[in-house]
Motif scaffolding. Sequence first.
Motif, PDB file in Angstrom:
ATOM      1  N   LYS A  85     106.141  12.338 101.928  1.00  0.00           N
ATOM      2  CA  LYS A  85     104.887  11.920 101.304  1.00  0.00           C
ATOM      3  C   LYS A  85     103.817  13.008 101.427  1.00  0.00           C
ATOM      4  O   LYS A  85     103.602  13.551 102.504  1.00  0.00           O
ATOM      5  CB  LYS A  85     104.411  10.638 102.003  1.00  0.00           C
ATOM      6  N   GLY A  86     103.187  13.308 100.315  1.00  0.00           N
ATOM      7  CA  GLY A  86     102.103  14.288 100.319  1.00  0.00           C
ATOM      8  C   GLY A  86     102.560  15.737 100.301  1.00  0.00           C
ATOM      9  O   GLY A  86     101.754  16.652 100.482  1.00  0.00           O
ATOM     10  N   MET A  87     103.856  15.954 100.035  1.00  0.00           N
ATOM     11  CA  MET A  87     104.392  17.322 100.114  1.00  0.00           C
ATOM     12  C   MET A  87     103.749  18.266  99.097  1.00  0.00           C
ATOM     13  O   MET A  87     103.575  17.917  97.933  1.00  0.00           O
ATOM     14  CB  MET A  87     105.905  17.294  99.887  1.00  0.00           C
ATOM     15  N   LEU A  88     103.413  19.462  99.571  1.00  0.00           N
ATOM     16  CA  LEU A  88     102.919  20.520  98.693  1.00  0.00           C
ATOM     17  C   LEU A  88     104.069  21.469  98.370  1.00  0.00           C
ATOM     18  O   LEU A  88     105.002  21.616  99.155  1.00  0.00           O
ATOM     19  CB  LEU A  88     101.795  21.304  99.375  1.00  0.00           C
ATOM     20  N   TYR A  89     103.955  22.100  97.219  1.00  0.00           N
ATOM     21  CA  TYR A  89     104.968  23.070  96.808  1.00  0.00           C
ATOM     22  C   TYR A  89     104.488  24.481  97.121  1.00  0.00           C
ATOM     23  O   TYR A  89     103.396  24.866  96.689  1.00  0.00           O
ATOM     24  CB  TYR A  89     105.269  22.923  95.317  1.00  0.00           C
ATOM     25  N   GLY A  90     105.286  25.200  97.865  1.00  0.00           N
ATOM     26  CA  GLY A  90     104.937  26.579  98.192  1.00  0.00           C
ATOM     27  C   GLY A  90     105.698  27.542  97.312  1.00  0.00           C
ATOM     28  O   GLY A  90     106.880  27.328  97.025  1.00  0.00           O
ATOM     29  N   VAL A  91     105.024  28.565  96.853  1.00  0.00           N
ATOM     30  CA  VAL A  91     105.678  29.595  96.026  1.00  0.00           C
ATOM     31  C   VAL A  91     105.355  30.957  96.621  1.00  0.00           C
ATOM     32  O   VAL A  91     104.222  31.223  97.007  1.00  0.00           O
ATOM     33  CB  VAL A  91     105.216  29.502  94.552  1.00  0.00           C
ATOM     34  N   MET A  92     106.358  31.809  96.704  1.00  0.00           N
ATOM     35  CA  MET A  92     106.180  33.148  97.265  1.00  0.00           C
ATOM     36  C   MET A  92     105.795  34.139  96.165  1.00  0.00           C
ATOM     37  O   MET A  92     106.326  34.075  95.051  1.00  0.00           O
ATOM     38  CB  MET A  92     107.482  33.659  97.919  1.00  0.00           C
ATOM     39  N   LYS A 112      92.840  31.013  94.972  1.00  0.00           N
ATOM     40  CA  LYS A 112      92.287  29.873  95.716  1.00  0.00           C
ATOM     41  C   LYS A 112      91.516  28.928  94.804  1.00  0.00           C
ATOM     42  O   LYS A 112      91.380  27.746  95.106  1.00  0.00           O
ATOM     43  CB  LYS A 112      91.368  30.365  96.838  1.00  0.00           C
ATOM     44  N   LYS A 113      90.965  29.488  93.701  1.00  0.00           N
ATOM     45  CA  LYS A 113      90.149  28.663  92.798  1.00  0.00           C
ATOM     46  C   LYS A 113      90.990  27.949  91.752  1.00  0.00           C
ATOM     47  O   LYS A 113      90.465  27.159  90.962  1.00  0.00           O
ATOM     48  CB  LYS A 113      89.119  29.557  92.102  1.00  0.00           C
ATOM     49  N   MET A 114      92.273  28.214  91.733  1.00  0.00           N
ATOM     50  CA  MET A 114      93.115  27.604  90.695  1.00  0.00           C
ATOM     51  C   MET A 114      93.316  26.115  90.986  1.00  0.00           C
ATOM     52  O   MET A 114      93.294  25.697  92.148  1.00  0.00           O
ATOM     53  CB  MET A 114      94.482  28.305  90.670  1.00  0.00           C
ATOM     54  N   PRO A 115      93.533  25.325  89.910  1.00  0.00           N
ATOM     55  CA  PRO A 115      93.708  23.885  90.107  1.00  0.00           C
ATOM     56  C   PRO A 115      94.884  23.563  91.027  1.00  0.00           C
ATOM     57  O   PRO A 115      95.939  24.204  90.924  1.00  0.00           O
ATOM     58  CB  PRO A 115      93.989  23.354  88.689  1.00  0.00           C
ATOM     59  N   GLY A 116      94.670  22.601  91.899  1.00  0.00           N
ATOM     60  CA  GLY A 116      95.752  22.095  92.742  1.00  0.00           C
ATOM     61  C   GLY A 116      96.069  22.916  93.969  1.00  0.00           C
ATOM     62  O   GLY A 116      96.865  22.503  94.805  1.00  0.00           O
ATOM     63  N   VAL A 117      95.433  24.091  94.100  1.00  0.00           N
ATOM     64  CA  VAL A 117      95.784  24.978  95.215  1.00  0.00           C
ATOM     65  C   VAL A 117      95.150  24.478  96.511  1.00  0.00           C
ATOM     66  O   VAL A 117      93.967  24.170  96.562  1.00  0.00           O
ATOM     67  CB  VAL A 117      95.337  26.430  94.913  1.00  0.00           C
ATOM     68  N   LYS A 118      95.949  24.384  97.561  1.00  0.00           N
ATOM     69  CA  LYS A 118      95.470  23.897  98.852  1.00  0.00           C
ATOM     70  C   LYS A 118      95.374  25.006  99.897  1.00  0.00           C
ATOM     71  O   LYS A 118      94.605  24.906 100.847  1.00  0.00           O
ATOM     72  CB  LYS A 118      96.386  22.791  99.381  1.00  0.00           C
ATOM     73  N   GLU A 178     104.266  23.995  89.471  1.00  0.00           N
ATOM     74  CA  GLU A 178     103.723  24.733  88.320  1.00  0.00           C
ATOM     75  C   GLU A 178     102.361  25.329  88.687  1.00  0.00           C
ATOM     76  O   GLU A 178     102.064  26.476  88.357  1.00  0.00           O
ATOM     77  CB  GLU A 178     103.599  23.798  87.102  1.00  0.00           C
ATOM     78  N   GLN A 179     101.542  24.533  89.382  1.00  0.00           N
ATOM     79  CA  GLN A 179     100.218  25.034  89.795  1.00  0.00           C
ATOM     80  C   GLN A 179     100.347  26.171  90.802  1.00  0.00           C
ATOM     81  O   GLN A 179      99.603  27.150  90.752  1.00  0.00           O
ATOM     82  CB  GLN A 179      99.399  23.884  90.411  1.00  0.00           C
ATOM     83  N   ALA A 180     101.313  26.052  91.704  1.00  0.00           N
ATOM     84  CA  ALA A 180     101.496  27.114  92.697  1.00  0.00           C
ATOM     85  C   ALA A 180     101.930  28.414  92.017  1.00  0.00           C
ATOM     86  O   ALA A 180     101.478  29.499  92.381  1.00  0.00           O
ATOM     87  CB  ALA A 180     102.542  26.677  93.737  1.00  0.00           C
ATOM     88  N   ARG A 181     102.785  28.290  90.999  1.00  0.00           N
ATOM     89  CA  ARG A 181     103.216  29.495  90.278  1.00  0.00           C
ATOM     90  C   ARG A 181     102.046  30.128  89.543  1.00  0.00           C
ATOM     91  O   ARG A 181     101.902  31.355  89.514  1.00  0.00           O
ATOM     92  CB  ARG A 181     104.330  29.146  89.280  1.00  0.00           C
ATOM     93  N   ASP A 182     101.211  29.301  88.927  1.00  0.00           N
ATOM     94  CA  ASP A 182     100.024  29.827  88.241  1.00  0.00           C
ATOM     95  C   ASP A 182      99.149  30.596  89.232  1.00  0.00           C
ATOM     96  O   ASP A 182      98.648  31.677  88.928  1.00  0.00           O
ATOM     97  CB  ASP A 182      99.190  28.681  87.646  1.00  0.00           C
ATOM     98  N   ALA A 183      98.981  30.019  90.405  1.00  0.00           N
ATOM     99  CA  ALA A 183      98.099  30.638  91.400  1.00  0.00           C
ATOM    100  C   ALA A 183      98.675  31.960  91.899  1.00  0.00           C
ATOM    101  O   ALA A 183      97.935  32.929  92.109  1.00  0.00           O
ATOM    102  CB  ALA A 183      97.890  29.677  92.570  1.00  0.00           C
ATOM    103  N   VAL A 184      99.975  32.006  92.057  1.00  0.00           N
ATOM    104  CA  VAL A 184     100.610  33.258  92.480  1.00  0.00           C
ATOM    105  C   VAL A 184     100.339  34.353  91.450  1.00  0.00           C
ATOM    106  O   VAL A 184     100.050  35.498  91.782  1.00  0.00           O
ATOM    107  CB  VAL A 184     102.132  33.026  92.699  1.00  0.00           C
TER     108      VAL A 184
END
Lengths: 209, 717
Positions: free
Chosen positions: B37-44, B63-69, B97-103
């Motif tokens: 529950k509450g898992m975040l997706y990490g992308v390298m 850091k300002k991208m949507p969904g980034v924690k 998808e959000q993590a990839r955008d942020a990367v």
Amino acid sequence: MPDQEPQNRGHNRRDFLRGSGLAAAGAVLGGQATAAYEEAKADLIAEQGAKVVSGEVEITLKINGENKAVKVEPRCTLLDTLRDRLEITGPKRVCDRASCGACTVIIDGEAVYSCTTLAITCQGKTIETVEGFDTGPKGVPHAFHQHDGLMCGYCTPGFVTACKNFLDKNKGKEVTLEDVKKGLDGNICRCGTYIGVFEAALAAAKAMK
Amino acid sequence: MAGWPENPRLISTSIPRVDGLAKASGRAKYPSDERPKGMLYGVMLYSPHAHAKIKAIDVEPAKKMPGVKAVKVLMNAGATLRYHGEDIAAVAAETEEQARDAVRAIKIEYEVLPHCVTEEQALAEGAPEIVTGGGIANNRRAARGQTKGDPEAAIAKADAVIEGIYSVPVINHVCLEPHGLCASVGDGKAVAWASTQSVMATANELASAVNLAFSEVTVLTEVMGGGFGSKFGAELWGKTAAQLSKETGRPVAIFLDRAQEQLAGGNRPSATGKIKMAGMKDGSITAVVGECYGTGGITSGFDVIIPYIYSGVPNTSNTNTSVFVNAANQRAWRAPRHPQSCALTESALDDLADKLGVNPFDIRMKNLPGGNLQEVYAEEMKIGAKLIGWDRWKPRSQAAAVRGPIVTGMGMALHTWGGGGSPGNQVTCVINPDGSVEVRSATQDIGTGARTVLAIIAAEILGLEVADISSRIGNSTYPRGQGSGGSTTTPSMAPPAFDAVSKARDELFKRVAGAFDAQPGDLSLAKGQLLVKGEAKASWKDACRKLGTMPVSVTPEGRDGNAMRELTSTGVGGCQFAEVQVDRETGVVKVKKLVAVQDSGLILDMLTWKSQVYGGVIMGINGALFEERVMDPVSGRCLNADMELYKLAGATDIPEIIIEPYHTEAMRKRGVIGIGEPPTISTMAAIGNAVANAVGVRVPHFPMSPMNVLSALMAKA
């Protein structure tokens, strides 16, 4: 020379873009391709009243007989939607580029690589995943278990799904080893369990008769 | 201490694996399937360059991208990146998808540095030095050599001498489940679902990464999607997931994407050898000289044994030079250094046999190593020759007489491996008052059948069925269990399982004997029944009910090395034979038939044992025909970091494969020996020799791809 592409002869880039999921394509294109994308988008809106979506939208997918509402982005693959948004994790993400078959699901009776299928294109279709299969003695999973058609097992849901679809399509026919090999050639196993897989497929074919 | 049962009911029979249906029905949860529950997706984010310095890195836009924690920088400004695929930063976001955008939003200014990604580049005169220190100069570590006897004198006196350059490229592990883990860190505790070959090693590394006591960390590996030697620790990405979880207070999963899995998830060192081999007309090998080099990427790790197997050759010399290139570090790969050593030695040996006019079967028989494996090899070779139909073998000169493009040929090769058990591991056996039985240990099943084998041992000793046993492994908090490497899991875990279950049974007898007006020594178990002086008195469940409310629970001390030898052994032989068909116009090689004859002491489960051998052979076919990591010398990038251009066998590539266990009474008496590595060692060499036999000329470079086959044919013409 894209501007000299023959018109009305087979596929052109606009047709391709229209068929491949506009929004996803738009996200990665640039330059001339962007212009083609914009044109294709305009065409679709004009001709079919199609809606161009962006951001998260709620869609309904019929999976293993159940209608499931899920929020997806237009770019979300069916595989990632199943795994990450619906917690249906039988189909696995391995190559993520339609090379290995670990993500195989059955859509309207056809085995499909869900890693390269957009979720939004699956609305109104019937999706079957490995979780929905009969696990009893007549089912394909049972045959894989009995014949040790798996080791680490990560490719196995894909193989089982491809196998079930292949056998369903060949019901009533005499299935040979060569048929099985051809039927399962869209899947890759790294542990090398193919011999057990072939035995399982042949046994499952018999059990289904 | 008693040994394995003389007339086992379950051991050595074919028993389907206990977790097989869960895997085949998609119900088994792999670490990469866990969604707490509450898992975040990490992308390298990883290096696009083979060699570069980070001049500036700005993660603020990410850091300002949507969904980034959370965003974590792993390589700061000033850091040097040494290969395409090296970790730079990580992002955790609500969706992948959000993590990839942020990367993608992370801004980096690189100073691209000169690179060497191939051995040719690294060894060239004036090549940029990419690694320094530790005895490394000119991108190589000075040759380490060993000489026995007087090779030069023996070569001068020999009836025939061959000299050739043979090579095996770098290949990738291609684990189908990518490396990674899902970590949940908080409240002074950590839980991680990790795709690993060692829950204990991973727990240790994670504990230090998030500054927790080892006792507060639980690593779970219920099942995992393949390791082959490449998955032993938490790794930078796993530690990062745990740290991001600690920072955000949410579980974080990081599993590599396929490209990074291919780039950095593990590779096997290459090997190139200039081999000189000399022999006499009677088939005896008199001298072997090897000058070898290979690369383990940015780290060392290249090493070959020349000559392989044929330790009786009186005059030998071998030097090994490690070459350094801008590519990810090598990792242990199913039978480290053996497949390469085997391919180099066995190729040269067949070339020598051809020059001497001796049958490849006879030259191997003539030069078998002494010791207890000599007879094993001899018997296995005879069995294998019969199964492949070696009497149909013809010398290489036959190729010239064949009309048309299609030629066929046969080849063979031998191998060896240890596969002994490690001392000190423990198993807990619990017999509950309701009759349920558990065995527990902090080992894991990487697809070998290790979980099933523990259940078989328990069921055998307790007179139960395998389905009656709960085999609980893949949990770092259980008693100390073996890391799964080097074919050691089963031989390491079988003795403590035997001890724990035997002692639990004895304890059960002690506690329930009174209820049956008997002495503990009067009791025995068979077919789900408790027997008193040989007579069935109660069902297993009824007997266990006499325990009252408290279970039997025992965790015997681990065995020392001497005691391990009562139930296990080490050192196996094995031989393989290949028949191939080659199209001389296209260079396409098809394996028609493969025979593997293999000893491995006492076989516990014949079904999973055979799967391991089939799998080893198929992995060897992949190495022989398809696999090669391709680096672009110009850009420094890997050109086939995917599963489209990095080729692996599919169903229609699989030939007829015949597996023959060499499982004689004498072998069974040796006790348990691991089987993971041996069957994958000599496949490549056997196929290479069959190709040479078919086309009449040595194809010196693996894989036996159309390009390499045609190049060899052109060189001959």
